[in-house]
Motif scaffolding. Structure first.
Motif, PDB file in Angstrom:
ATOM      1  N   THR A 298     -75.814 -39.994  24.662  1.00 26.53           N
ATOM      2  CA  THR A 298     -75.399 -40.204  23.409  1.00 26.53           C
ATOM      3  C   THR A 298     -76.131 -39.221  22.615  1.00 26.53           C
ATOM      4  O   THR A 298     -77.222 -39.091  22.706  1.00 26.53           O
TER       5      THR A 298
ATOM      6  N   SER B  48     -72.522 -40.409  18.675  1.00 24.53           N
ATOM      7  CA  SER B  48     -71.532 -39.981  19.524  1.00 24.53           C
ATOM      8  C   SER B  48     -71.884 -40.214  20.790  1.00 24.53           C
ATOM      9  O   SER B  48     -72.990 -39.805  21.395  1.00 24.53           O
ATOM     10  N   HIS B  49     -71.139 -41.309  21.502  1.00 27.54           N
ATOM     11  CA  HIS B  49     -71.133 -41.402  22.804  1.00 27.54           C
ATOM     12  C   HIS B  49     -70.019 -40.874  23.955  1.00 27.54           C
ATOM     13  O   HIS B  49     -68.880 -40.657  23.391  1.00 27.54           O
ATOM     14  N   THR B  50     -70.825 -40.491  24.725  1.00 28.10           N
ATOM     15  CA  THR B  50     -69.705 -40.025  25.938  1.00 28.10           C
ATOM     16  C   THR B  50     -70.188 -40.481  27.451  1.00 28.10           C
ATOM     17  O   THR B  50     -71.670 -40.998  27.476  1.00 28.10           O
TER      18      THR B  50
ATOM     19  N   GLU C  24     -68.627 -35.594  17.847  1.00 29.63           N
ATOM     20  CA  GLU C  24     -69.766 -34.938  18.169  1.00 29.63           C
ATOM     21  C   GLU C  24     -69.609 -33.756  17.493  1.00 29.63           C
ATOM     22  O   GLU C  24     -70.755 -33.200  17.026  1.00 29.63           O
TER      23      GLU C  24
END
Length: 306
Positions: free
Chosen positions: A149, A167-169, A197
């Motif tokens: 994140t 922004s999460h991945t 992102e």
């Protein structure tokens, strides 16, 4: 699910994060507390910052409660809030690691992680580091699965009044396991917005640098009051409340566009419109826009210097 958080480089922003989360550990409901970490690990290579970790927590919690038993149970012993210098030990012990270090330090730390063969799939990395993209972190770590994140916030987060962009991945299953918990923890810093992102450099300028820009304008207001004969303290109080009240007005009117609210203050031939015209003549608005976009440009350049 009990989990631990490590703050790697617990300086000003790391301490703000720690303080905001600890507030909720004191004031939150039983259900809320279950979503928060139960243990903290921090690293500081500056002795003054290391001392400040404990001081910030003590000051924060003492404002809420004077109960000695409560103070002793919320992160001041070596088991619940341990501060040291060993970054790898912190990463090994922590389920969630918050990186709050200088951009030039990231590659060295990530190389140390690879050399130590630390298992990462079940860990979550949160980066506050300007300029470092999620792809660049994954490439260095050689890991496409773990949750990473990116987070950008600002100094008012220390008081739970920050603006936060995330922004999460990560792997879909892991992300579903962690996202709710991460968001709740991050929301303790202030208002949170989730953005792609690609907008993080802009968020760095608008949010991260934003308090300095607001304070610059606030200082100008205070100086104007002084120039016109209002004593310093009174000038500061009036300017500060004007900025605070105007920000609240924007929220309470459901984010009505600033231009609409601005013109509600103006009367034909009045003082406000005269002042606004002079500010426009001096390029105040353009200066603010250019200042923020320049900060975003520099944020993007930081990522190229790795």
């Amino acid at each position: 699910m009990a989990y631990s958080v490590g703050i790697l480089g617990c300086g000003v922003m790391g301490q703000s994060f720690l303080s905001a989360v600890q507030k909720c550990r004191v004031l939150g409901t039983a259900e809320e507390k279950q979503k928060l970490p139960t243990k903290f690990y921090t690293t500081n290579h500056n002795e003054e910052s290391a001392r400040n970790v404990k001081c910030v927590l003590q000051e924060n919690i003492k404002k809420i409660s004077k109960e000695e038993q409560l103070l002793n149970s919320l992160g001041f012993d070596e088991y619940e809030c341990y501060t040291g210098k060993d970054n790898l030990k912190l990463i090994e012990k922590s389920d969630v690691v918050l990186f709050s270090i200088k951009p030039y330090q990231m590659e060295e730390v990530f190389n140390q992680i690879k050399q130590a063969n630390i298992s990462l799939d079940d860990k979550v990395f949160i980066s506050l580091v300007a300029g470092w993209t999620i792809d660049s972190m994954r490439e260095l770590l050689n890991n496409k699965k773990m949750v990473i994140t990116r987070l950008m916030t600002n100094t008012p987060a220390k008081f739970g009044e920050g603006a936060v962009v995330v922004s999460h991945t990560g792997d879909e299953e892991l992300l579903s396991k962690w996202k709710g918990r991460l968001n709740f923890m991050i929301e303790q810093l202030g208002i949170m917005v989730e953005l792609p992102e690609s907008k993080m450099d802009a968020a760095t300028a608008l949010v991260g640098s934003g308090p300095a820009f607001v304070l610059n304008f606030l200082e100008a207001m205070v100086d104007a009051g002084l120039k016109m004969g209002i004593p310093y303290k009174e000038s500061y109080m009036l300017a500060l409340k004007t900025v605070e009240g105007t920000a609240k007005m924007g929220q309470l009117t459901n984010y009505t566009h600033p231009s609409v609210l601005k013109h509600q203050v103006c009367t034909p031939g009045g003082t406000t419109i005269a002042g606004l015209v002079e500010m426009d003549n001096r390029g105040v608005k353009a200066g603010v826009i250019n200042g923020i976009t320049e900060a975003a440009r520099v944020a993007s350049e930081l990522g190229k210097k790795k």
